[in-house]
Design a protein around this motif. Structure first.
Motif, PDB file in Angstrom:
ATOM      1  N   LEU A  45       2.952  12.749  36.148  1.00 47.18           N
ATOM      2  CA  LEU A  45       4.311  12.306  35.845  1.00 47.18           C
ATOM      3  C   LEU A  45       4.334  11.480  34.563  1.00 47.18           C
ATOM      4  CD1 LEU A  45       5.796  11.204  39.272  1.00 47.18           C
ATOM      5  CD2 LEU A  45       6.635  12.977  37.752  1.00 47.18           C
ATOM      6  N   LEU A  46       3.386  10.565  34.473  1.00 50.00           N
ATOM      7  CA  LEU A  46       3.380   9.683  33.308  1.00 50.00           C
ATOM      8  C   LEU A  46       3.111  10.475  32.038  1.00 50.00           C
ATOM      9  CD1 LEU A  46       1.530   6.601  34.784  1.00 50.00           C
ATOM     10  CD2 LEU A  46       3.967   6.916  34.369  1.00 50.00           C
ATOM     11  N   ILE A  47       2.162  11.399  32.119  1.00 47.37           N
ATOM     12  CA  ILE A  47       1.828  12.156  30.905  1.00 47.37           C
ATOM     13  C   ILE A  47       3.015  13.013  30.485  1.00 47.37           C
ATOM     14  CG2 ILE A  47       0.364  13.981  29.999  1.00 47.37           C
ATOM     15  CD1 ILE A  47      -1.868  12.835  31.749  1.00 47.37           C
ATOM     16  N   ILE A  48       3.566  13.734  31.459  1.00 45.72           N
ATOM     17  CA  ILE A  48       4.723  14.564  31.114  1.00 45.72           C
ATOM     18  C   ILE A  48       5.841  13.670  30.590  1.00 45.72           C
ATOM     19  CG2 ILE A  48       6.423  16.181  32.003  1.00 45.72           C
ATOM     20  CD1 ILE A  48       4.391  16.973  34.125  1.00 45.72           C
ATOM     21  N   GLY A  49       6.032  12.538  31.265  1.00 44.86           N
ATOM     22  CA  GLY A  49       7.083  11.619  30.833  1.00 44.86           C
ATOM     23  C   GLY A  49       6.887  11.176  29.399  1.00 44.86           C
ATOM     24  N   TYR A  50       5.640  10.914  29.046  1.00 47.38           N
ATOM     25  CA  TYR A  50       5.357  10.491  27.678  1.00 47.38           C
ATOM     26  C   TYR A  50       5.790  11.555  26.675  1.00 47.38           C
ATOM     27  CZ  TYR A  50       2.641   9.492  23.502  1.00 47.38           C
ATOM     28  OH  TYR A  50       2.256   9.272  22.219  1.00 47.38           O
ATOM     29  N   PHE A  51       5.435  12.801  26.987  1.00 55.07           N
ATOM     30  CA  PHE A  51       5.781  13.856  26.039  1.00 55.07           C
ATOM     31  C   PHE A  51       7.272  14.154  26.064  1.00 55.07           C
ATOM     32  CE2 PHE A  51       1.238  14.723  26.354  1.00 55.07           C
ATOM     33  CZ  PHE A  51       0.958  14.709  25.013  1.00 55.07           C
ATOM     34  N   VAL A  52       7.882  13.960  27.233  1.00 55.11           N
ATOM     35  CA  VAL A  52       9.318  14.219  27.312  1.00 55.11           C
ATOM     36  C   VAL A  52      10.078  13.207  26.467  1.00 55.11           C
ATOM     37  CG1 VAL A  52      11.281  14.051  28.864  1.00 55.11           C
ATOM     38  CG2 VAL A  52       9.311  15.407  29.513  1.00 55.11           C
TER      39      VAL A  52
END
Lengths: 168, 339, 100, 666
Positions: D657-664
């Motif tokens: 979640l955090l990684i995707i959130g970062y890229f989002v």
């Protein structure tokens, strides 16, 4: 027409998937997953990926899931008995996680341009037909293919070693 | 569009009717053949030569009491016969049972539909047919049933591999997964007299296919899932009435499908002398070939004893599968060198 | 016509359901099934993109994913069987020897 | 025999490897045979390649290259494993293999019955390989390999009796002191590469390499001023290289290891510390003569250091009681002579002295070894005397060596020493006064040499036996009568004695024949040595003057030698146990001075600061601190690992979640 088909199969897929996690009996879960797999296979056909659709049924439903069902039968488990719940908190964590994951995914997808699906072709050599898959698999994707075969070999050996009884 | 849909519906209805009838009469035929082979009489009381026996059997099935064991898993117990018979019925739609004929001033191809991955469709449905047996075995909550179901699933997974491998030889030769194409590719003659049937190029492939088909349909000598001497009746021990009949029907349906497939793949399908001028003949040729293969099935059933379970596994994994792989390699190599 | 985003949304939904299942379920086999569900969600996205862009690569990745799923099922189920032999249970929370 | 040079090098290596692998299981005869045969092969190949291949070549192109493979190639830097033979290295390999072979033969007798016989010959063969590699290398880096290799073998051989503390200490001392010199050498190499862009000796168009010497010859000569040494130019290169030579050739101030090196077996002393290894410094300086002649300040340093060492060591030699120590200081003194020659630009004279010295010093060492064996490892001359009648062969051969080193006319030492003295006297580049002082130092050294060598001979062979009160009483009684050594020891002595007498005639100074007979040796070496014509005293127009001057100087040095011998004979016949001045006997307390000024401060610094503070507190503290940190982190983080797989899954999902959130959100 296509939209109707899509909605039918998508509903079936999601419904089966929800049933999967709702059921306590693993056999029902496995059968639900087969439902999802079959629905996806139908969706693949609407995407002109006939070969993948067939493989989805043959490999996934016909082999992998049979293995699951086989193991479930072998262990012959009854209902997943309610036990002392060790990690109750996970249940409440899962919902916000799911919401966040879904939200992020949809946020990513919001920019997707709705391009048209290319018209399907009856040709034997259309993308998604057997010829195109085979050709790509044995030329451009030969290395992944071979590596995958090695992976399978390792899995076979590993499974035999793990499942063998000590005295056998 | 509408006429096409109509044509489909008509074809499906006709094929369905023919198949159901055939199944009924196959049971009659099997009993007559058994009687003939074992030098006894067989059914001969109901109707002339006992020809109405299947009708009587069907009525009996319908009127028998339908029992559901109390400990059974009811939903799956009910679903299992359906899961067995539906794929069996669905498979036949891709099999070409004749060339094109003109009927009511309309060109009609003698196959329900044509898919460019038809053979994969067949294999996929065949692999799904195991679920009916497995679910029946598991849901009955009976040790014999469970054993039968386990045996059936193991056996069908094992022989499916040999079956698929054996077919690859034909695929390589014809270069198509479309069964109509495969049938058409076998028209004509070598040297003016020898039909261009794949059986002459793939004898080993056919033998493997035929043995694997025997195993897939759970027929003697591969009928261990229902071995009555050990397991009472295997996975359908608890079934009665029409649900039993559905398993019965699905077995015969699979028998017909297997033999039809064998004819299409190895015996030139509907091809035969005079087909081009008289397209009706193609249907006749096809039915005759299928009939002969079915007769062979029955002949084997009443000739050979049942395998032991370990022998069955040995045959499948250590003999048929390697042989099939060798067959594929040899075929591909020869083809590569020839081209 | 069905827009691409519908397929992708369905794919995301299946993946999310699978992820929730992995966290929530306690039966090892059920967890495995949920993982398969997640793989299928990803597969759908691959096939959809492959179909919409007319590139066969996505479908080939689906093959590889299927192979991985098969290998994983073989090894995973073998592990489950041996765990079941020793612990008489399929609850993953019972297999916690490595904790403090 | 197109790859004769490779054979020369590889034969000893093969012998060494063979002995190292299977030597433990072989008998003494077989070991000796293998080791000597390896050197014999090498020697034969050397003679063959020198006389059959090198000499027939045209004089201005007397070079044989043998390219083996490219060793290192990084950017502009390149070093090959390639061999080079020219007259200079030719002379070296001749006497190395010849004297080496004789010493091997001698050692088969000398080492009889010693524990670790195979080990000894393994090291000895390895040493030969390294020495030949040093001499035959065609670039500085490969030479450095040999240079370090002989240092290593020297260490191993000095410490051969490793069970004895003093042997181990001596070995370590030799190694460490050598390292100091090697450090300078390595620095010099780096500076040379920086300046010249190559470490090859000569340009070889076949391989496309530039030569450092070819580069050096295009440079102007630098000034004589001392500041040039620190200017980072050619003089600095030369000075740094000479630091290496100081270490290896035991010059002031790094000579202290050589006397202690006598802890090794006597053949080792003969081979390494007299004939070959210590002359590597002279070889290197002569090899790099193109560089040195452009660095007069460095030349002056060499000359002064050489002269000082010669005189200094000679005075110490006068006062030693250990027979091998006398020879050791004599070696240092003679090495000083050689550097004196190099310093004044008479490289050929230096090499010639190396050549003659190899014979008579090896002879003297081996003779002393024979004496030591006869007296059962007695090295103190106070317990010798009167051995003339017991050891006749040893005595007469040693007489040859004694007279040769003393510079008695018409023996080998006479010619070479005479030439050095003449060169020093006639040198012009440092001014007349300097030349006279250098000459005087040399002359006094010559006198002292004659005196202390006579003292050694007198104490050992003449007079009465003084062995009665030997410290090992039981041995003295059992072997009251010393007896002559076996043939394997005496035969090399005889051959070397002949050599000590005659090899001088290869290089009879031109002046002695009035310029009629050219100096053969000098003529031979001329192509290898950078044109000494314009620095040496023997410029053509002064030839006539020089000849008469040379005659006078020759007469003077002859007189010095004869007077020295006679003085010694008279003095020590009467008072053989004359007590020399304490200061001399204690070697000017140089070791003690080093101990006080260098060793102890370093020790104190090491223990007090580096060990107790830096190592224990800082380094160990850091290491332990890191470990403690990891431990603490682990203790804190282990609560994350509950052993519950589903919790891990939740963490993985959170991470995703955090990684995707970062890229989002990016």
């Amino acid at each position: 027409m296509e939209r109707v088909l899509f909605i039918i199969f998508a509903a079936a897929a999601v419904g089966s998937a929800l049933n999967l996690i709702a059921q306590r009996n693993p056999m029902y879960s496995a059968l639900s997953l087969i439902g999802t797999l079959a629905s996806l296979s139908a969706l693949y056909v609407t995407l002109h990926a006939q070969f993948v659709a067939a493989m989805q049924i043959i490999v996934y439903a016909g082999a992998i899931m049979v293995l699951f069902v086989f193991v479930i039968m072998l262990l012959n488990l009854q209902e997943d008995q309610p036990r002392i719940e060790k990690q109750q908190w996970l249940r409440y964590l899962a919902v916000p996680f799911a919401a966040a994951l879904m939200a992020e995914a949809l946020y990513v997808f919001r920019n997707v341009k709705d391009i048209r699906l290319p018209a399907g072709s009856d040709s034997d050599r259309a993308v998604g037909a057997t010829w195109s898959i085979g050709t790509s698999l044995f030329t451009d994707y030969l290395l992944p293919f071979e590596v995958t075969s090695v992976l399978i070999l390792m899995a076979i050996v590993g499974a035999i070693v793990l499942a063998r009884r000590e005295d056998g | 569009m509408t006429s096409l849909l109509l044509e489909w519906l008509v074809k499906i209805a006709v094929v369905f009717a023919v198949l159901i009838t055939s199944v009924a009469y196959l049971s009659y035929m099997e009993r007559r053949v058994a009687g003939w082979i074992q030098i006894r009489v067989g059914p001969n009381r109901v109707g002339p030569f006992g020809l109405l026996q299947p009708l009587a059997d069907g009525l009996k099935f319908i009127f028998k009491e339908d029992i559901i064991p109390i400990k059974a898993n009811k939903l799956l117990y009910l679903a299992a016969p359906a899961a067995a018979i539906v794929p069996a019925l669905m498979t036949f739609i891709v099999i070409p049972y004749g060339s094109e004929i003109v009927l009511f001033g309309k060109q009609i191809a003698l196959h329900v539909t044509r898919i460019n991955v038809g053979l994969l469709y067949l294999l996929g449905l065949a692999s799904l047919s195991v679920y009916g047996i497995v679910l029946a075995g598991w849901s009955s909550n009976n040790k014999y049933s469970l054993m039968g179901g386990l045996r059936a699933s193991a056996q069908m997974i094992s022989y499916e591999l040999s079956l698929g491998m054996a077919i690859i030889g034909v695929l390589v030769l014809s270069g198509s997964l479309d069964l109509v194409n495969i049938a058409q590719s076998q028209s004509g003659y070598w040297f003016g007299f020898l039909p261009r049937w794949n059986i002459f190029l793939q004898p080993v492939g056919f033998i493997i296919f035929y043995i694997a088909a025997l195993a897939e349909t759970n027929r003697v000598p591969f009928d261990l899932p229902e071995a009555e001497a050990e397991l009472v009746a295997g996975y359908f021990t608890e079934y009665s009435s029409m649900k039993f009949a559905m398993f019965f029907m699905s077995e015969y349906l699979n028998l017909i499908t297997s033999c039809s497939l064998a004819v299409t793949l190895y015996f030139g399908g509907w091809n035969g002398p005079g087909v081009n001028s008289h397209p009706w003949l193609s249907l006749v040729y096809f039915l005759v070939k299928v009939f002969l293969l079915i007769f062979l099935f029955m002949w084997i059933r009443f000739t050979l004893p049942r395998f032991r379970y370990d022998q069955l596994m040995w045959l499948g994994w250590k003999f048929l599968l390697p042989l099939a792989i060798v067959n594929v390699v040899v075929t591909s190599t020869v083809l590569l060198l020839a081209s | 016509m069905v827009p691409l985003s519908w397929y992708l949304a369905l794919s995301a939904a299946l993946f999310t359901i699978g992820a929730v299942g992995v966290i929530v379920k306690r039966n090892a086999i059920a967890i495995f099934l949920c993982i398969e569900l997640m793989l299928n969600g990803a597969n759908l996205a691959l096939v959809a993109l492959s179909g919409f862009f007319g590139d066969v690569g996505g479908q080939l990745f689906v093959f590889i994913v299927m192979t991985v799923a098969a290998a994983e099922a073989a090894v995973g189920l073998a592990i489950i069987i041996s765990i079941f032999r020793t612990r008489e249970s399929l609850n993953v929370d019972d297999a916690d020897t490595m904790k403090l | 025999m197109t790859n004769a040079l490779t054979i020369i090098i590889l034969a000893p290596l093969a012998g060494s490897v063979l002995l190292a692998l299977v030597g433990r299981r072989l008998g003494e005869r077989a070991i000796g045979l293998v080791a000597s045969a390896a050197i014999l092969v090498s020697a034969s190949a050397s003679f063959y390649v020198f006389f059959q291949q090198l000499l027939p070549l045209r004089e201005d192109n007397r070079v044989i290259h043998e390219y083996l493979f490219t060793w290192i190639k990084v950017g502009a830097f390149r070093s090959d494993a390639a061999l080079l033979l020219d007259p200079l290295s030719g002379v070296y390999i001749l006497f190395i293999t010849f004297v080496g072979f004789l010493i091997h033969v001698f050692a088969t007798g000398y080492m009889r019955g010693e524990k670790g016989y195979w080990r000894f010959f393994t090291y000895l063969n390895l040493f030969m390989f390294m020495m030949l590699l040093l001499v035959l290398a065609d670039n500085f880096l490969l030479m450095f390999v040999g240079w370090e290799g002989v240092g290593l073998c020297s260490y191993l051989l000095i410490g051969f009796y490793y069970e004895k503390t003093f042997a181990g200490d001596a070995a370590k001392k030799a190694f460490i002191v050598n390292r100091i010199g090697d450090f300078g050498f390595a620095l010099g190499l780096m500076l040379l590469f920086w300046k010249a862009g190559t470490i090859f000796y000569f340009t070889d168009p076949v391989r496309g390499i530039q030569g450092a010497f070819n580069w050096a010859m295009t440079q102007p000569a630098e000034s004589l001023a001392l500041s040039a040494v620190f200017a980072g130019g050619m003089t600095t290169v030369a000075a740094l290289l000479f630091v290496g030579a100081i270490g290896k050739s035991a010059q002031i101030p790094l000579f202290v290891w050589l006397p202690d090196a006598m802890a090794g077996p006597t053949p080792v002393s003969a081979l390494i510390h007299a004939a070959t290894m210590v002359t590597a410094g002279v070889y290197m300086v002569s090899r790099a003569s193109s560089i040195f002649i452009h660095a007069p300040a460095a030349m002056l340093i060499i000359a002064v250091v050489g002269a000082a060492t010669a005189l200094f060591a000679a005075t110490i030699g006068l006062a030693q009681w250990d027979i091998k120590k006398v020879l050791a200081y004599s070696t240092i003194s003679q090495l000083g002579y050689m550097f004196l020659a190099c310093g004044v630009g008479a490289f050929t004279a230096g090499i010639f002295h190396v050549f003659t010295h190899a014979f008579f010093k090896a002879l003297l060492f081996l003779g002393s070894g024979s004496v030591i064996i006869a007296l059962h490892h007695e090295q103190d001359m106070r317990r010798m005397g009167g051995l003339k009648k017991y050891l006749p062969i040893t005595f007469w051969t040693m007489v040859c060596g004694w007279l040769a080193i003393s510079g008695l006319p018409l023996l080998s030492g006479f010619f070479s020493k005479d030439e050095i003295l003449f060169s020093a006297y006639a040198s012009t580049q440092f001014g007349e006064t300097t030349a006279r002082v250098l000459w005087a130092a040399g002359a006094i050294t010559a006198f002292l040499t004659a005196v202390y060598m006579t003292r050694m001979m007198t104490l050992t062979f003449f007079g009465d036996r003084r062995a009665g009160g030997s410290s090992h009483g039981h041995a003295a009684e059992a072997h009251a009568v010393p007896h002559e050594s076996p043939w394997s020891m005496t035969a090399p002595l005889v051959i070397l004695a002949i050599g000590a007498v005659v090899v001088g005639y290869f290089g009879v100074p031109e002046g002695l024949s009035g310029g009629k007979i050219p100096n053969y040796f000098e003529h031979l070496l001329r192509p290898s040595i950078a044109s000494e014509a314009h620095t040496s005293a023997k410029a053509g127009d002064e030839a006539a003057v020089s000849h008469s001057l040379e005659w006078i100087l020759t007469l003077i040095s002859s007189a010095i030698a004869i007077i020295g011998i006679l003085t010694g004979l008279r003095w020590f016949k009467r008072k053989p146990l004359w007590e020399p001045p304490k200061l001399l006997e204690e070697k000017y307390r140089v070791d003690e001075a080093y101990d006080a000024t260098v060793v102890r401060p370093i020790k104190a610094l090491s223990t007090g600061l580096l060990w107790k503070l830096v190592d224990v507190r800082v380094i160990d503290g850091a290491v332990n601190g890191v470990a403690k940190l990891a431990e603490a982190a682990g203790a804190a983080l282990r609560h994350l690992q509950g052993g519950l797989a589903r919790a891990y899954v939740a963490m993985v999902v959170l991470g995703a979640l955090l990684i995707i959130g970062y890229f989002v959100t990016k």
